[in-house]
Design an enzyme around this catalytic site. Structure first.
Site, mmCIF file in Angstrom:
data_model
loop_
_atom_site.group_PDB
_atom_site.id
_atom_site.type_symbol
_atom_site.label_atom_id
_atom_site.label_comp_id
_atom_site.label_asym_id
_atom_site.label_seq_id
_atom_site.Cartn_x
_atom_site.Cartn_y
_atom_site.Cartn_z
ATOM 1 N N HIS A 9 66.277 -14.141 -36.166
ATOM 2 C CA HIS A 9 66.788 -13.141 -37.107
ATOM 3 C C HIS A 9 66.761 -11.748 -36.476
ATOM 4 O O HIS A 9 66.047 -11.492 -35.502
ATOM 5 C CB HIS A 9 65.963 -13.137 -38.396
ATOM 6 C CG HIS A 9 64.505 -12.852 -38.173
ATOM 7 N ND1 HIS A 9 64.018 -11.586 -37.896
ATOM 8 C CD2 HIS A 9 63.426 -13.666 -38.168
ATOM 9 C CE1 HIS A 9 62.719 -11.623 -37.741
ATOM 10 N NE2 HIS A 9 62.323 -12.887 -37.890
ATOM 11 N N ASP A 19 61.034 -16.072 -34.098
ATOM 12 C CA ASP A 19 60.555 -15.988 -32.716
ATOM 13 C C ASP A 19 59.790 -17.255 -32.345
ATOM 14 O O ASP A 19 59.945 -17.793 -31.238
ATOM 15 C CB ASP A 19 59.695 -14.732 -32.498
ATOM 16 C CG ASP A 19 58.624 -14.515 -33.561
ATOM 17 O OD1 ASP A 19 58.502 -15.346 -34.494
ATOM 18 O OD2 ASP A 19 57.914 -13.498 -33.480
#
Length: 430
Positions: free
Chosen positions: A65, A316
């Site tokens: 994102h 991540d």
């Protein structure tokens, strides 16, 4: 199935405006996993471009994102804001150095926790445009994401850039819509033993070493104000999160490069513990095996229904887990909170900044290589697949044959939900 061919266009996924950070130094590229997006540096000796006779026929992308508001950092930043507000009269009457003059006008904090910011929206839209230019002959009608709102929003803004007006014909799914017992995008959700508590402790232990001297420095520069260690942590966090919302931060200019490198290491300690080889019981590599297994299945067309393009969106951790599984970001010794290693491979600044992209290309060549090959493009740069490189050409282009790639990652193909290794690592009774 038939996989249409696409010739390579080497277009880096860089910000559309190279001056977005309004004169900030290169330090913004070294803010770990909360860095604004920037292309990773090219690896010396590894070619950026594939040979001219090579053609990419399949692309599998996993995208993080875009820039977001803070999570655990929120309370530290709010504490700093309160301290500054309570001391506003002292600040106005106190001589301050040039890099702290902004405090006289007051410091405004505007971020919504965890939410995709306007900067994040632009990062994803721009990446969608760049991706369409790089792979003009590949398309899909399905986009898959984590069910977290900022990730779903990121997939939508990427799609706007990639598909344009055709976005209305695209099916957007989340991992909860799929039948797999373990999502390859968010595998930790299925593992009760997965925890971030111990990694947060390691990061806090390092912060207890490097932050107090900075707090003392700020106390000297702004006399009369009791700037605590926690306030100082808030000021350090304000640097990347201001960048996340408005592409500039007065706080970034308050700290030296070394101090910001220590902040970077704080985040790397956290993420190595969450997703890397410092994870408790090496759980990170086990969880990442589910993505690697799915990747090999698609690259080899193991289910006979592989698509030419996959667009998927996560976090991540979604990217770091498979990198850890494959040993691509493993240091000889796990990171520890005692000191910063002189050299380290695990660097989230380069591997998972906001809006990071992990792109796997399958390609074939007329002469340069024999048989299908694999390449990893991580944040716009070729990431060498040293785990399976055999020939001089492999090393020059950072690639390896599909057969060697599958062989090097055989461990992942044998990991299954609720098998012995899963049950042991995730604390589940068979």
């Amino acid at each position: 199935m038939y996989l249409p061919l696409v010739h390579l266009l080497q277009l880096p996924l860089s910000p559309s405006n190279p001056n977005v950070l309004h004169g900030q130094s290169e330090d913004y590229k070294n803010l770990a996993t909360v860095s604004p997006y920037h292309d990773a540096p090219n690896v010396p000796g590894v070619s950026v471009n594939l040979p001219d006779d090579c053609t990419v026929d399949q692309v599998i992308m996993l995208h993080r994102h875009g820039s977001r508001g803070p999570v655990s950092e929120q309370n530290f930043i709010l504490g700093l804001v309160e301290t500054l507000h309570n001391a506003r009269d002292i600040i106005r009457s106190t001589p301050l150095p040039p890099n702290l003059q902004f405090l006289k006008q007051g410091y405004e904090y505007q971020l919504v926790p965890q939410e995709l910011t306007i900067v994040g929206r632009r990062e994803l839209f721009d990446h969608g445009v760049d991706f369409a230019l790089r792979y003009p002959n590949l398309s899909t009608d399905v986009v898959v994401s984590s069910p977290i709102q900022r990730v779903m929003d990121s997939s939508y803004f990427f799609a706007q850039g990639f598909f344009g007006l055709k976005t209305e014909n695209i099916t957007f799914r989340t991992v909860t819509d799929l039948d797999d017992p373990v999502s390859w995008i968010t595998p930790w959700k299925s593992c009760p033993k997965f925890s971030t508590h111990q990694p947060h402790q390691a990061a806090s232990q390092w912060a207890a070493k490097y932050v107090p001297p900075i707090a003392q420095k700020l106390g000297r520069l702004v006399p009369g104000i009791n700037i605590s260690v926690n306030d100082t942590r808030g000021a350090l966090y304000a640097c990347p999160f201001d960048l996340a919302t408005r592409n500039q931060s007065p706080w970034c200019n308050v700290f030296s490069t070394r101090e910001l490198q220590n902040l970077e290491y704080e985040y790397d300690l956290l993420m190595d513990g969450v997703s890397g080889h410092a994870s408790r019981g090496d759980i990170g590599p086990l969880l990442g095996a589910f993505y690697v297994k799915k990747l090999i299945e698609r690259l080899t067309n193991g289910t006979r229904d592989a698509e030419p393009l996959y667009l998927e969106f996560g976090h991540d951790t979604s990217i770091l887990l498979p990198l850890s599984t494959m040993g691509l970001n493993k240091d000889s010794l796990p990171l520890n909170p005692d000191r910063v290693p002189v050299h380290r491979v695990f660097r989230t600044s380069q591997q998972t900044p906001f809006a990071a992209s992990m792109v796997w290309e399958r390609f074939t060549c007329k002469k340069s290589f024999e048989g299908p090959q694999v390449r990893l493009v991580l944040n716009g740069a070729t990431f060498p697949l040293f785990i399976c490189a055999k020939s001089k050409a492999d090393k020059r282009y950072g690639t390896c044959s599909l057969d060697e790639f599958a062989r090097a990652n055989e461990y992942s193909t044998h990991v299954h939900y609720k098998d012995e290794s899963w049950n042991t690592a995730c604390d589940i009774d068979g």
